[in-house]
Structures are given as C-alpha cells and as structure tokens.
Design an enzyme around this catalytic site. Structure first.
Site, PDB file in Angstrom:
ATOM      1  N   GLU A  78       3.919   9.097  -0.610  1.00 21.90           N
ATOM      2  CA  GLU A  78       2.527   9.010  -1.058  1.00 21.90           C
ATOM      3  C   GLU A  78       2.025  10.351  -1.569  1.00 21.90           C
ATOM      4  O   GLU A  78       1.342  10.427  -2.580  1.00 21.90           O
ATOM      5  CB  GLU A  78       1.639   8.522   0.103  1.00 21.90           C
TER       6      GLU A  78
ATOM      7  N   TRP B 257     -13.093  13.136   2.059  1.00 21.77           N
ATOM      8  CA  TRP B 257     -12.274  12.473   1.051  1.00 21.77           C
ATOM      9  C   TRP B 257     -12.282  13.277  -0.252  1.00 21.77           C
ATOM     10  O   TRP B 257     -11.943  12.761  -1.315  1.00 21.77           O
ATOM     11  CB  TRP B 257     -12.766  11.028   0.806  1.00 21.77           C
TER      12      TRP B 257
ATOM     13  N   GLU C 122       0.855  -1.186   0.000  1.00 25.41           N
ATOM     14  CA  GLU C 122       0.000   0.000   0.000  1.00 25.41           C
ATOM     15  C   GLU C 122       0.894   1.240   0.000  1.00 25.41           C
ATOM     16  O   GLU C 122       1.800   1.371   0.829  1.00 25.41           O
ATOM     17  CB  GLU C 122      -0.914  -0.011   1.240  1.00 25.41           C
TER      18      GLU C 122
ATOM     19  N   GLU D   9     -10.534   4.423   9.197  1.00 27.32           N
ATOM     20  CA  GLU D   9     -10.714   4.079   7.778  1.00 27.32           C
ATOM     21  C   GLU D   9     -11.278   2.671   7.596  1.00 27.32           C
ATOM     22  O   GLU D   9     -10.808   1.897   6.765  1.00 27.32           O
ATOM     23  CB  GLU D   9      -9.395   4.235   7.015  1.00 27.32           C
TER      24      GLU D   9
ATOM     25  N   ARG E 198     -11.555  17.301  10.410  1.00 30.01           N
ATOM     26  CA  ARG E 198     -10.756  16.078  10.592  1.00 30.01           C
ATOM     27  C   ARG E 198      -9.497  16.343  11.419  1.00 30.01           C
ATOM     28  O   ARG E 198      -9.040  15.474  12.166  1.00 30.01           O
ATOM     29  CB  ARG E 198     -10.406  15.542   9.197  1.00 30.01           C
TER      30      ARG E 198
ATOM     31  N   LYS F 292       1.002  10.486  13.668  1.00 29.91           N
ATOM     32  CA  LYS F 292       1.577  11.050  12.440  1.00 29.91           C
ATOM     33  C   LYS F 292       2.090  12.458  12.717  1.00 29.91           C
ATOM     34  O   LYS F 292       1.548  13.154  13.582  1.00 29.91           O
ATOM     35  CB  LYS F 292       0.529  11.080  11.323  1.00 29.91           C
TER      36      LYS F 292
ATOM     37  N   ARG G 256      -2.044   3.359  17.015  1.00 26.80           N
ATOM     38  CA  ARG G 256      -2.009   4.550  16.160  1.00 26.80           C
ATOM     39  C   ARG G 256      -3.110   5.546  16.514  1.00 26.80           C
ATOM     40  O   ARG G 256      -4.241   5.151  16.828  1.00 26.80           O
ATOM     41  CB  ARG G 256      -2.124   4.159  14.691  1.00 26.80           C
TER      42      ARG G 256
ATOM     43  N   ASP H   9      -2.769  14.050   7.410  1.00 30.28           N
ATOM     44  CA  ASP H   9      -2.275  12.794   6.826  1.00 30.28           C
ATOM     45  C   ASP H   9      -1.066  13.005   5.926  1.00 30.28           C
ATOM     46  O   ASP H   9      -1.210  12.966   4.702  1.00 30.28           O
ATOM     47  CB  ASP H   9      -3.411  12.130   6.016  1.00 30.28           C
TER      48      ASP H   9
END
Ligand code: GCV
Length: 677
Positions: free
Chosen positions: A381, A512, A154, A280, A324, A348, A313, A353
């Site tokens: 990413e 999203w 991923e 998620e 968010r 994180k 996490r 993100d």
C-alpha cells in the site's frame, strides 16, 4: 482433488517433452520445479494410517508431491511418530539410499515434503547421515485478505478477489485456483487465512456466506489451511436480529453464541474471528460505552467451546489525538492481562500505519500479560504498490530481530486474481518471505531472497547474485527516495502511491493530511515526540526511551519521527539537516536507477515475458524515485529557503506542475504505469 495436480503436471510434462515453448506468466510462483525423470518409491512407515481419511490427507498430498518432483534414486519413508518433532515440525534424515521424513502429525510430513523439494530445487542435497530438524517459531501463520464480498480488494493491486464475487459463484469457478493457492501457502508453512476485509461487511455472517466459506474451507483444509473470518462488531444489529450490539447485552451474547455454533456446525475446524473495532469508523464496543476487553472477551467466550480464537486489532486512532502514534498504547496498555486466553492482540509493526519505515510499535515491548501477534502488510500500500520492486523481508526483520512471534503473525495479502497472483513477479517474493519468516523468524533476508530467486527464476549465479543484491537493497532505497530520516505519511490524498506532502484540504481531519506528520515550518521539520513534545518516547522501555529522546543519540533513521529539527542544525554526521535530506533523497534516486541498470543486464538469464514485465516496472520505479525526490525536496525547500547542495543535481520537475498533477487511481486499481509524471 489431488488427481487434478497430477493431471496439470503431466500435461505440462507432455508439452515440455514435445519441445513446445510456452509463455512464462508467473502463475507457478516459486513452485517451478521440473517433474522428476525417475520414479521414487514412497513408503509410509506408519501402518495404522489410512491415506484416504481426511485426517491423513496431507500424507496423500505429500506422497504425490514427492512422486512428481523428487529427482533422485532414493526411497522416501514417511512416518507419523509421536517421538518426532510436534507442532507442525518435522525431521528429515538421509541414510544410504533412503530419506526419512518424520513428524508427530500428518501436516508436519507435508511441510517436511515441501522442505525437501525446496532443498533439491536450490541445489542443497542432503549428505549421507545428515539430519535436519525444523519447528516453526510461530504457531499461527496467517494471511489476512482485505477482500470485499463484491470482489474488490482494499489496497489490492493484483486484480480481484479469488474468494468472493457479487455473483457468489466464484468458488465453483475457482476450485483449481484455490487448490493452487492452498498448495503455495502450504509449501511455505502458512496455516491459516482470513478470507475477508477487516472493514467487514455484516453480510459475511449470513447463512449464504457461511455456506460459501464452508466450501472454501473444504478446499483449503487438506493443505492444513484453516479459515478465519473478519467480523463486523455491529453484525447482530445490522443483520436485523437484535436492536443493539452492546457486548454485555444478553441478546447480543446469545446472538453471537448462535452464530458461532452455526459456523462450527458448517466448518468444524474453523479458526476464529479477526476484529477491527472502533477504528476508522468501524463499529465497536466503545459505541456502547464498553471497552475493548468487553468486546473481545464476549466473542472469545462464544468461540472458546470450539477452540476458536479472537484476533483483536490494536490499530486505533481518534480524530483529535495530538499524536496518533501514541494512541494504541494508551488504549490497550491499561488492559494488559485482562483479555481471555483465546484473545490475541494483533498489532501493526509500527505505531502509525505500515509506513515505509516506522520504529517498532511500543506495545511489542510492553504488553507482558496479553498474547500479541504482529501484523505485517505484504501488499505494498505504501511501498509502490505492485509497481515498485521492494523486498520487504529486511523491513520485517527490524521487528523479528527484537520480538518473538511465538503466538503468531499475520500478513495482509497481496494476492488477487491476476495471472501472476501479485500483480508483479517480484511482489511474489514478499508473499514467500512472509511465509518463510512466519515459519522461522530467524532466517535472514539473504537466505530468503536466495532461495526465492533460485526457485522462481534460475540458479544461475550470474542472475542470482546481482538480483539478490538489488532485492536486499530495495527497501532501504525506497525509504530513501520516499521518506528518509523518519519522515512518514506524506502520501497523496486520493491514493498512497505518490507524494503530496502539501495535501491538506480544508476541513479534513488533520491526521489524514501530511503536514500533521512532517510539521515542516520555517525553523525545520519533524514531529516532536520527545518529553517536550507528545512524549511518545516514554512509551518505550529504557534505554530506548532516553536514546530516542536525545537528538544526538536518536538513530538517523528515526530522527524526524521523534524530533523537530532545524534546517541548519548540524547532525552527528557533520552535515546540516537540509543538506543531509537532499543527499539521502538523491542516494535513493541513484539506487533506484542502478536497480534498473542491473535488471537490464538480466535478459539473457530468464524468460522474456517476466524479464520484460519487470523491466517496465524497474524503469517506472526509477522515474518515480525522481518524482518523489523532487516533490518532497522542492516542497520542503519552500520552508527551508535553502539551495540544493552543489553536488545534488537540479530537480527534473517543477513544484507547480507536480502540485497540479493528480493520479487517477483508487484503492482497488494499481497505479497506471504509463500515466505518471
Ligand atoms: C483496511 C490503513 C489503510 C486502510 C485499512 C486500514 C486498516 O488505514 O489505508 O485501507 O483498512 O489501514 O489497517 O484497518
């Protein structure tokens, strides 16, 4: 096992001596030091040490590395000494014709060995009487692999997993590769690895997969790399043994205890679990009306007797959250001090993100009674995958400058089975930088870039200086051409490589889609997170909270993260928002173009293979910078209705064409360089 290295190295030497030129493929990473021309005498000063016993295997490796690579007429003394630096630390002292490496552990001697070889490679030889002492600033220095059991990765842009395949035979085939992997990690101080994706398959905990994990662990162990696994919280139910996964249910508790015992019976130095829960779509304790604390502590209790840990996490966000960025803090702050001492909250670096730039996650300032470790993303990413050359140390330094990573730090790996490991030779710098910063968070980006370039390419100043400058400017340039001034998450729907600030299919959850984040309208753009908006600013301590809340004092780099600003509003720099935005996007393009120009002058100094592989990438990066600039500015212009400032060149693309363009890539494939607009 170690013999293998000798064989590889000697074969390389023979090829070199025969004058045969072989192609550079990047596989050797930063470990390209030439074999020593002389024989170094290695003396192990601790008589009680049996180098063949597993405990002292790092010393056997150290001896071999020193024999092969130390190029000077010295005698090297290795000693495990209780009075020497502990916790993986070491000292190196030069005295006449002898160099003494001392550590309280065998592992520390191996780290000292790699340090000595690094110093030699970059031309920093020790002076007589000089002594160096090193001790890591973080105890856990872990890679997180988002590798799926079917071999895909991923957000991986460098091929397939080096650990897993559908066939299950990968470990036998890859033994050499896994030794090389362990060695590369040990050389920069990484001491643990999570072998599978946080979106974890329950199958990871079947006896068959545990057996495979055991075989991997055995290969990595001599280099001081512990293995950890990501676990699916619903495993007891999913594997069919128990009807629920409720963390307070006695059968569930027993199931985990048995599973942990099975793992430790197979792998006595197993590290522990990493858990993505209630995030998620992944299962978690909240599915059973329980809390993060209930879930994490239950697993921690099962691991405790064996010395294992849980990395839980904090990456959580719900579909209907008005902001968010607020959610992890809201969910976790009330639990500060309630986690077991073998639980570490893995957070994180920013609250959304891994965006090109985010303010620091507020939990790093506020969690005072819970162990916290940052999670960085090495795989790019959101930073151009393995196509754009973006050196991430300056970005990570934004966090390491304010937060002490004493407990540990995790980095989402960019490693796959591609010949050069990372898909691009420049992306190797981020693996390297992660390890070095995990070892010593006080190193500067300049120091890291300097030593990486010298080891990976050449010590020639004509190459080192310009390439270092490009690397050090590359993160800021990427932010400028992708998402300047605090803009975030305006990526395309199907991938996170290119821009689609307009992407908002009907019915898709709002967070999203890019408009949720940029909030462009006729008045202006930006997410109002002030006390008049989502109040996210209040999650920060003073004086940051007030500073971020005040449009005149909020740093420009975060302006549109915290404020909804009018297009014609004058900023402290004197320009209007619209003009400033156009100018910054433009600067980003110019900088990306200058990187390409610089790289084109580097051909004389390095091998043709890696030069060309990166030339193609730098060219693409410069074109992509235009793509980003045009897509974003032309789209935001539909709201601002303002012309580009006179000194900004016109767009190269038109919005309608860009909107029709869809890049055919998925999570597991790097962007096809030649198919972009
Ligand atoms: C592993 C982002 C990525 C996902 C990733 C997730 C996470 O949303 O796009 O691929 O899932 O972060 O960190 O859990």
């Amino acid at each position: 096992m170690m013999k293998l290295y000798k064989r590889v190295a000697i074969a390389t030497l023979l090829v070199l001596q025969a004058g045969i030129l072989f192609a550079e493929d990047g596989h050797q990473l930063w470990l390209r030091m030439p074999l020593a021309a002389n024989i170094v005498k290695i003396v192990v000063d601790s008589p009680q040490i049996d180098e063949t016993s597993p405990k002292y295997q790092p010393i056997a490796i150290a001896r071999e590395e020193l024999e092969l690579y130390v190029n000077s007429n010295v005698e090297i003394h290795l000693a495990v000494d209780a009075a020497a630096p502990a916790d993986d630390g070491f000292s190196i002292t030069k005295n006449g014709n002898s160099i003494f490496i001392k550590s309280a552990s065998a592992q520390g001697l191996l780290y000292g060995t790699y340090h000595l070889i690094r110093l030699q490679t970059i031309g920093k030889t020790l002076k007589n009487g000089q002594s160096i002492v090193e001790k890591p600033t973080s105890s856990l220095r872990l890679l997180n692999h988002w590798d799926n059991l079917n071999g895909t990765i991923e957000r991986g842009f460098a091929g397939r997993s080096i650990f897993w395949s559908n066939k299950g035979d990968i470990i036998d085939q890859n033994e050499t590769l896994l030794i090389e992997y362990a060695r590369a990690n040990a050389s920069i101080g990484i001491n643990g690895t999570v072998l599978n994706n946080v979106n974890a398959s329950p199958q990871m905990l079947t006896s068959e997969r545990i057996d495979q994990t055991k075989r991997i662990a055995k290969i990595l162990d001599p280099y001081g790399i512990k293995v950890y696994l990501s676990v699916n919280f619903a495993s007891p139910r999913a594997l069919g043994d128990v009807s629920t996964a409720d963390p307070l249910d006695p059968d569930v508790i027993r199931w985990w205890q048995n599973k942990v015992k099975e793992i430790y019976d197979a792998i006595p130095n197993f590290g522990g679990f990493l858990v993505k829960a209630n995030s998620e779509g992944e299962p978690g304790p909240q599915d059973f009306g329980r809390t993060h604390v209930d879930g994490a502590n239950m697993l921690a209790d099962a691991l405790k007797p064996y010395g294992g840990i849980v990395m839980w996490r904090a990456f959580v966000y719900a579909a209907n959250s008005p902001d968010r960025a607020c959610q992890a803090y809201e969910e976790f702050m009330p639990f500060d001090g309630k986690f077991r001492d073998n639980v570490i909250l893995q957070v994180k670096n920013g609250p959304v993100d891994f965006q090109p730039r985010e303010p620091i996650h507020p939990l790093f300032y506020s969690m005072k009674h819970t162990k916290v470790m940052p999670e960085f993303q090495i795989t790019q990413e959101y930073l151009g995958e393995s196509v754009h050359s973006v050196f991430l140390a300056p970005m990570w330094k934004e966090l390491t400058d304010v937060f002490k990573m004493t407990e540990g730090v995790a980095g989402v790996s960019n490693i796959g089975d591609s010949q050069n490991w990372c898909g691009s030779d420049m992306a190797q710098a981020n693996w390297y930088a992660f390890g070095r910063l995990a070892w010593n968070q006080n190193l500067t980006s300049q120091e890291i870039a300097d030593e990486w370039i010298k080891q990976t390419f050449t010590t020639n100043k004509k190459f080192v200086d310009p390439v270092k400058k490009v690397m050090l400017g590359s993160h800021e340039a990427c932010v400028k051409y992708m998402m300047p001034m605090g803009i975030h998450h305006i990526f395309a729907g199907g991938h996170h490589y290119g821009p689609e600030p307009w992407y908002a299919p009907r019915g898709l959850r709002a967070d999203w889609t890019p408009p949720y984040y940029h909030k462009a309208d006729e008045f202006g753009m930006g997410f109002d997170r002030t006390t008049n908006g989502s109040n996210n600013v209040s999650q920060y301590p003073e004086p940051l909270a007030s500073q971020y809340n005040d449009i005149r004092r909020c740093p420009e780099k975060y302006l549109l993260w915290f404020h909804h600003v009018g297009w014609t509003q004058k900023l402290t720099c004197g320009e209007t928002l619209w003009n400033r935005l156009c100018h910054i996007y433009d600067e980003g393009v110019r900088e990306a173009e200058s990187f390409y120009t610089t790289w084109q002058k580097m051909a004389p100094y390095i091998d043709a293979e890696r030069y060309e592989q990166l030339r193609i990438r730098y060219e693409r990066q410069a074109k992509d910078a235009w793509w980003w600039r045009d897509a974003c500015l032309l789209y935001f212009q539909t709201f601002s209705k303002l012309p580009f400032p006179k000194d900004c060149p016109p767009a190269r693309h038109d919005l309608e064409t860009l909107k029709k363009y869809h890049l055919a890539i998925d999570n597991y494939t790097a962007a096809p360089i030649d198919q972009l607009p």
